[in-house]
Design an enzyme around this catalytic site. Structure first.
Site, short mmCIF file in Angstrom:
data_model
loop_
_atom_site.label_atom_id
_atom_site.label_comp_id
_atom_site.label_asym_id
_atom_site.label_seq_id
_atom_site.Cartn_x
_atom_site.Cartn_y
_atom_site.Cartn_z
N GLY A 40 -5.60 8.68 24.01
CA GLY A 40 -5.69 8.60 22.56
C GLY A 40 -6.98 9.23 22.07
O GLY A 40 -8.03 9.11 22.71
N ALA A 44 -11.18 5.64 17.72
CA ALA A 44 -11.65 4.88 18.88
C ALA A 44 -11.67 5.77 20.13
O ALA A 44 -12.72 5.95 20.75
CB ALA A 44 -10.77 3.65 19.10
N GLY A 45 -10.52 6.33 20.48
CA GLY A 45 -10.43 7.13 21.71
C GLY A 45 -11.30 8.38 21.65
O GLY A 45 -11.99 8.71 22.62
N ARG A 330 -5.40 -8.17 0.89
CA ARG A 330 -4.11 -7.49 1.03
C ARG A 330 -2.94 -8.45 1.24
O ARG A 330 -1.88 -8.28 0.64
CB ARG A 330 -4.18 -6.52 2.21
CG ARG A 330 -5.09 -5.38 1.93
CD ARG A 330 -5.27 -4.49 3.13
NE ARG A 330 -6.04 -3.31 2.73
CZ ARG A 330 -6.40 -2.34 3.56
NH1 ARG A 330 -6.08 -2.41 4.84
NH2 ARG A 330 -7.09 -1.32 3.13
N ARG A 435 -6.69 -8.03 8.21
CA ARG A 435 -7.84 -7.12 8.21
C ARG A 435 -8.26 -6.79 6.78
O ARG A 435 -7.41 -6.56 5.92
CB ARG A 435 -7.48 -5.82 8.94
CG ARG A 435 -8.61 -4.82 8.99
CD ARG A 435 -8.27 -3.59 9.79
NE ARG A 435 -7.19 -2.81 9.23
CZ ARG A 435 -7.30 -2.04 8.15
NH1 ARG A 435 -8.44 -1.97 7.50
NH2 ARG A 435 -6.27 -1.35 7.71
#
Lengths: 637, 257
Positions: A40, A44-45, A330, A435
């Protein structure tokens, strides 16, 4: 198996420092002797691969895209949070930590969230140094905005394309390492299996999506930064090729799956327009700063919005939540939109939509100010719907956006398989049951730039890893398994397309494991999904061959995995007999219809351990202790 | 409405390709162009035919995966719009459309409408970055950036790397793509130390990959879904020229001892 979260000792503000000091270091001259696989290339990756390359490790990086720059992080619009307190409005690391723990409805690990808030500050500095063109004030200082219900302005942004600019920063850092030879990039490779040897992750099996060749690659550690699984719903804001295959196949090799039922439904997306719909488009929630959400007061009122007088409109968020109004988190905003539509007060051709109205702001601030703030979003809305949001209110409806669940990891981001690290949306960590806006980019980059590069070093320095090559029996077995699965999919030659299965699965998930869940519905869905899976393996039609570019085959493998994951999500939702964050069980709500947590019985993360095909997975529990932020009923009234 | 498509079908990189005619009945005006192709592919699959391969991912016009030529125009008739964001309401019943992949020596066709754009990655790898490793850089506000510079840098940085500029250029030049990165970083203080090396490295790599030179025709700007200006190409040429004159052979000056 016991889950050991390995939370460091000491007061919360010292934990990460203590941990860093306790961790072993790899001698600089030895780093190149270690090979690390990163799967990925999103925030992140990509950031992890670049940083590990800079440190001197030998990095092998895999992506199913043609280029690392295509990863879905690129589509994030709104911004990235950081506790810089540049605006002098009372923000601090502790406040960002507090807001994130509370926003996650007390289902995240405190120590992780505190570290995230600490690191947020470094991320901004790092990205500025890379040349990320963040928005600036006239004096040349970085601009901030308030986002997603935060009471402080801590969100950094680059127009409505913050994810793009941050990803390009990580991508450029990665290309620099590719040029330097420390990272070798393998694009257009799909990970199909994890190679586990003596209980330790040692490599991956991939398929070259151009030639169809299967490849086994071994290494000293494996990092998955493969994103979330929101596409299980078929319609979501995720990119079409985002999938759960890498984490799901790791799960089947022994990595526990944390809180699979925690999904985030984003309140402001463009509503579905027809059966052919292939994906849903997010409208950044920054729009809620200046837009007011309403529906007609009366059921079945089909008058055009301009003809509905103020007195006959229901600004339901402002009415129910006077202090947060349109800026409630949300999960709350989404659930309320569903509620008013279920009452028959939804707008638009399908009845599944609510208005997001800018008329008041345009009158107050002028169309030019609104254009400056949201021009690109308004343009995108008009392009898709053919309606002009400057003169007509937008129509929006919630859509699946993010998955807080993912592979369970300890404080050091290691899964239950030693040597397998999971970062970004692919892991279950920092967001609990919901989140907050502008926190996904923060977590992806925190994990990739600043956490994993330390913790993986400790793992490598303290493990005794035998040298091995791809001819190892476990690698060969992985290759055989991947080949066999592909031949099986191609050999069924049934009557139904892959997409038709995926759409049907999506409908069950949305209906029974979406914004509101109950025991009866979840049990019903489990049965339906199992039936659908049986049919899939008898009646799917995958055209073409295995040794060529075959997009139907790629999708078939992913849908096969979704058909298993869906059942686990329902099981997890069924077992979590409480409501929290995005997980709303209708049986557990307050008299006002808000989520009712059960801290006595469910103040924990659930992690599921695969027990083999056809067997019920084992539910492991990681108790959550709240020593700093005292759990309370979230109230945005 | 009914749309008639002539789609470039090519089995793989080495096979010969040809245009194949398909009819798409019942196209809704609310569909995106790619959703029309999804429906066509479902029909082809039901008949046991090979679906049309095309690249796509975010379908929001930001990942840069999608793109092909519609009736001779990269990304089709709507300015500032990728094919994934192009909706069928801009077409009319009975329209006949020819879909072809990007055509450029540096973008070999992989299958049908898919091409290999890895040359773009190699251009970025040749200098499209600021050489700063992860660590402890100065505070984000330590170096003020005038708002106008930040805005112009952002205008250039919006490039999605789709390759339409190359497909539209009679020389198959990647100048707009390359100059967007040269400008983005060259306009910011963080990009100054390597400004010359960056322009030299990236422009040279562009030539190595087999892209042509810029002839100031402007087709690239006309089709760019992010409306990136050819002003960036002028800036890149200026940086390249200055850099080429100022270039000195690199001399290692011994170790630290």
């Amino acid at each position: 198996m016991n889950l050991d979260s390995r939370i460091p000792s000491g007061p919360i503000e010292k934990k990460w420092d203590n941990c860093r000091f306790d961790m072993k270091l790899v001698n600089p001259a030895n780093k190149r002797k270690y090979t690390v696989i990163v799967v990925g290339t999103g925030l992140a990756g990509g950031s992890a691969a670049a940083t590990l390359g800079e440190l001197g490790y030998n990095v092998l990086c895999f992506s199913h895209q043609d280029s690392p720059r295509r990863a879905h992080s690129i589509a994030a619009q709104g911004g990235i949070n950081a506790a810089k307190n540049y605006q002098n409005d009372g923000d601090s690391i502790y406040r960002l930590f507090y807001d994130t723990v509370k926003g996650g409805d007390f289902r995240a690990r405190e120590a992780n969230v505190y570290r995230l808030a600490q690191i947020s500050v470094n991320i901004i500095d790092q990205c500025v140094a890379q040349g990320v063109p963040f928005a600036r004030e006239y004096g040349g200082m970085l601009a901030n905005r308030s986002f997603g219900g935060a009471q402080v302005s801590r969100t950094f942004y680059a127009r409505g394309q913050t994810g793009q600019q941050l990803l390009l920063g990580a991508y450029q850092a990665l290309e620099r390492q590719i040029q330097a030879g420390s990272v070798k990039m393998f694009p257009r490779r799909e990970m199909l299996d994890l190679i586990v040897i003596d209980g330790v992750a040692r490599g991956v099996v991939t398929r070259d999506m151009v030639t169809g060749r299967f490849e086994a690659t071994v290494a000293d550690a494996v990092v998955l930064g493969t994103g979330g699984y929101g596409n299980i719903f078929y319609l979501s804001t995720n990119a079409r090729n985002s999938n759960a295959t890498a984490i799901w196949r790791a799960y089947k090799r022994g990595a526990a799956f944390g809180n699979p039922c925690f999904t985030q439904i984003h309140p402001t997306c463009i509503p579905v327009s027809g059966e052919y719909q292939s994906k849903l488009t997010l409208m950044s929630e920054s729009l809620r700063n200046d837009g007011r959400i309403w529906v007609p007061l009366r059921k079945g009122d089909t008058r055009p919005p301009a003809q509905i007088p103020e007195a006959e409109r229901d600004y339901y968020l402002e009415r129910r939540y006077p202090s947060f109004g349109n800026l409630v988190p949300r999960d709350v905003a989404s659930r309320n939109a569903k509620m008013v539509c279920d009452e028959g007060r939804g707008v638009g051709p399908s009845g599944f939509g609510v208005y997001l109205d800018f008329a008041g702001s345009i009158n107050r601030l002028g169309a030019d100010t609104i254009r400056e703030r949201y021009g690109n979003l308004f343009e995108m809305y008009e392009r898709i719907t053919g309606e002009d949001p400057y003169s007509l209110p937008m129509r929006i409806y919630p859509a699946v956006h993010y998955t807080m669940g993912g592979l369970w990891v300890d404080y050091r981001l290691q899964s239950t398989i030693p040597g397998l690290f999971v970062i970004g949306e692919a892991n279950f960590s920092d967001h609990g049951a919901n989140r907050l806006g502008a926190s996904a980019l923060m977590q992806g980059l925190a994990d990739g730039y600043f956490v994993l590069p330390y913790t993986i070093g400790d793992y490598l320095a303290s493990s005794k890893l035998e040298k091995l090559d791809a001819s190892h029996a476990a690698a060969r077995q992985g290759l055989d398994g991947a080949g066999e699965l592909t031949r099986k999919l191609l050999g069924i030659k049934g009557k139904r397309s892959v997409d038709s299965f995926h759409k049907e699965l999506g409908k069950y998930m949305w209906e029974y494991c979406g914004m509101a869940r109950n025991a009866k519905g979840l049990e019903h869905a489990q049965g339906k999904i199992a039936e659908l899976r049986d049919e899939f393996w008898k009646n799917v039609n995958v055209t073409g061959g295995g040794e060529e570019i075959n997009q139907a085959l790629e999708r078939a493998g992913r849908v096969a995995d979704f058909l298993e994951l869906g059942e686990l999500m329902c099981l997890d939702a069924l077992q979590r007999r409480e409501s929290c964050g995005g997980h709303f069980r209708e049986e557990w709500q307050t008299p006002e219809g808000e989520a009712q947590r059960d801290d006595e019985n469910f103040s924990h993360a659930a992690a599921w351990l695969h027990q083999g095909p056809g067997k019920t997975p084992e539910r492991l529990v990681e108790p959550l202790a709240f020593e700093y932020v005292h759990p309370s009923q979230r109230s945005y009234k | 409405m009914k749309i008639i498509l002539h789609v470039w079908r090519q089995k793989d990189r080495n096979a010969e390709g040809k245009l194949v005619r398909y009819e798409c009945p019942n196209v809704s005006e609310h569909m995106s162009f790619l959703e029309m192709l999804d429906v066509l592919n479902e029909d082809l699959t039901a008949k046991g035919d090979d679906p049309v391969a095309f690249e796509h991912d975010c379908r929001e016009g930001i990942c840069g995966c999608c793109g092909f030529v519609i009736n001779g125009v990269a990304h089709g008739p709507m300015p500032g719009t990728t094919v994934c964001q192009l909706h069928m309401r801009h077409f009319k019943d009975g329209d006949e459309l020819y879909l072809e992949p990007w055509r450029a020596m540096a973008f070999p066709v992989l299958k049908d409408l898919m091409v290999d754009r890895s040359a773009f990655d190699r251009i970025i790898a040749a200098g499209g970055y600021v050489s700063v490793s992860t660590g402890a850089p100065p505070d984000g506000n330590a170096l003020p950036v005038p708002k106008s510079d930040a805005e112009r840098a952002m205008d250039a940085a919006q490039c999605i790397g789709c390759g339409a500029c190359v497909a539209a250029c009679p020389n198959a030049s990647a100048s707009l793509f390359t100059s967007a990165k040269v400008s983005h970083l060259g306009l910011l203080p963080q990009g100054q130390p390597e400004r010359h090396e960056r322009a030299l490295g990236m422009v040279r790599q562009m030539a190595i990959e087999g892209f042509g030179a810029c002839g100031n025709i402007g087709e690239c700007e006309a089709v760019c879904p992010k409306r990136i200006s050819i002003e960036n190409i002028a800036r890149m040429h200026r940086d390249f020229l200055c850099a080429a004159f100022a270039e000195r052979p690199h001399v290692e000056t011994g170790g630290a001892g």
